[in-house]
Design a protein around this motif. Structure first.
Motif, PDB file in Angstrom:
ATOM      1  N   ALA A 134      38.618  32.965  40.310  1.00  0.00           N
ATOM      2  CA  ALA A 134      38.310  31.436  39.110  1.00  0.00           C
ATOM      3  C   ALA A 134      37.547  30.560  40.085  1.00  0.00           C
ATOM      4  O   ALA A 134      36.408  29.059  39.118  1.00  0.00           O
ATOM      5  N   GLY A 135      37.091  30.116  41.797  1.00  0.00           N
ATOM      6  CA  GLY A 135      36.505  29.595  42.198  1.00  0.00           C
ATOM      7  C   GLY A 135      37.372  28.487  42.836  1.00  0.00           C
ATOM      8  O   GLY A 135      36.833  27.504  43.514  1.00  0.00           O
ATOM      9  N   THR A 137      37.016  29.603  35.202  1.00  0.00           N
ATOM     10  CA  THR A 137      36.008  29.473  35.360  1.00  0.00           C
ATOM     11  C   THR A 137      36.525  27.924  36.763  1.00  0.00           C
ATOM     12  O   THR A 137      35.865  27.239  37.119  1.00  0.00           O
ATOM     13  N   THR A 157      36.498  21.373  35.298  1.00  0.00           N
ATOM     14  CA  THR A 157      35.317  20.672  36.037  1.00  0.00           C
ATOM     15  C   THR A 157      35.185  19.401  36.108  1.00  0.00           C
ATOM     16  O   THR A 157      34.957  18.469  37.300  1.00  0.00           O
ATOM     17  N   GLU A 168      42.184  29.076  34.782  1.00  0.00           N
ATOM     18  CA  GLU A 168      41.305  28.889  33.434  1.00  0.00           C
ATOM     19  C   GLU A 168      41.416  27.231  32.586  1.00  0.00           C
ATOM     20  O   GLU A 168      40.714  26.809  32.558  1.00  0.00           O
ATOM     21  N   PRO A 190      40.008  22.761  41.569  1.00  0.00           N
ATOM     22  CA  PRO A 190      38.597  23.086  42.309  1.00  0.00           C
ATOM     23  C   PRO A 190      37.782  22.532  43.635  1.00  0.00           C
ATOM     24  O   PRO A 190      38.122  21.554  43.695  1.00  0.00           O
ATOM     25  N   GLY A 244      36.003  38.831  40.195  1.00  0.00           N
ATOM     26  CA  GLY A 244      36.052  37.586  39.078  1.00  0.00           C
ATOM     27  C   GLY A 244      38.144  37.675  38.448  1.00  0.00           C
ATOM     28  O   GLY A 244      38.403  38.403  39.259  1.00  0.00           O
ATOM     29  N   ARG A 283      35.651  35.112  31.542  1.00  0.00           N
ATOM     30  CA  ARG A 283      35.845  34.802  33.022  1.00  0.00           C
ATOM     31  C   ARG A 283      36.193  33.473  33.388  1.00  0.00           C
ATOM     32  O   ARG A 283      35.555  32.473  32.941  1.00  0.00           O
TER      33      ARG A 283
END
Ligand code: LIP
Length: 273
Positions: A232-233, A151, A154, A206, A253, A142, A149
């Motif tokens: 972080a994906g 990710t 969005t 972030e 993302p 991660g 953490r």
């Protein structure tokens, strides 16, 4: 500098990287006033290197290599010291990413340090030397900032995305990058040019930025930040299936990556010199 472990797990390598990068950031901060008085140029008249870039790189080499025989170091200023054996660690360092910001006193410059084994980055840290902000990641472990953490964003549509990018030091390349931007800017929320790839990648990790892309990066600009964004994906890659590299690096993302990728292909963002 006190004892550096000979450990080699991603976690142990990260611990070493964090300690060495924090000390390096402190040196960059301390030296700023004197360092900006001793500036040389590299590929073009605007591609600058200060005394601090060199001093920080020497400090990191002196901290790591004597205590870890067999390790290598690829740094922006002194290049690749030694070829490492299979399974050995190669450290990848940008002593001050965002040197122009450092020169002007814009608080957006960082020490970026990654540990690579057999061509794969397994641990990385980015420390903003002006603010002390720090981002870390291990492969499979991660990405983190201050115990949180990461990710990523969005955001799902390009027209709502805040996208960062950067420009090279060569005027012909900037001309092409400017032309791409003039057409991309109508398709996104807005553009940010913050001046340090390693920090741009951490902000994307972030979610402070929705995405980032740039042509012309060197491995030391994105080795650590790229791992942090991946962990972080985010998808971190080049165009049309190519890996992230000097031709192009895109970090976004999964929900945003396709639209940004296709726009950059259509606009020939990896083209030009
Ligand atoms: C910088 C990169 C930035 C890019 C600049 C420069 P440097 O690295 O971090 O993204 O736009 O042209 O390459 O030279 O400060 O280490």
């Amino acid at each position: 500098m006190s004892e550096i472990s000979t450990g080699s797990t991603p976690g142990e390598l990260l611990e070493i990287a964090v300690r060495v990068a924090r000390d390096a950031a402190a040196t960059a901060r301390r030296m700023r006033d004197e360092a900006i008085g001793d500036v040389q140029t590299k590929s073009t008249d605007t591609d600058v290197v200060t005394a601090a870039d060199k001093a920080v790189e020497r400090q990191v080499a002196d901290a790591l290599l004597p205590q870890r025989p067999g390790d290598g170091l690829l740094g922006e200023e002194y290049g690749d010291a030694v070829q490492v054996a299979p399974g050995a660690v190669r450290w990848i360092l940008d002593p001050i990413d965002g040197t122009v910001n450092y020169l002007y006193g814009l608080p957006q410059y960082a020490v970026s340090l990654a540990a690579e084994v057999d061509g794969t980055v397994v641990a990385g840290v980015v420390v903003n030397a002006a603010t002390g902000d720090e981002w870390t990641a291990t492969r499979g472990g991660g990405a983190w900032r201050a115990g949180r953490r990461l990710t990523g964003s969005t955001r799902t549509t390009l027209d709502q995305a805040l996208v960062a990018t950067g420009f090279g030091y060569d005027a012909r390349r900037r001309e092409h990058q400017g032309a791409v931007l003039a057409r991309l800017i109508t398709r996104v929320r807005d553009i940010r040019r913050l001046g340090a790839a390693a920090l741009d990648l951490c902000f994307a990790a972030e979610g402070t930025l929705d995405a980032y892309f740039e042509k012309g990066l060197n491995l030391w600009d994105h080795a650590a930040g790229g791992l942090i964004a991946e962990e972080a994906g985010l998808v971190v890659s080049g165009l049309s299936g190519a890996p992230a590299g000097d031709q192009m690096l895109v970090a976004a993302p999964p929900a945003l990556f396709g639209a940004l990728h296709d726009a950059l292909v259509e606009l020939d963002a990896a083209g030009g010199v």
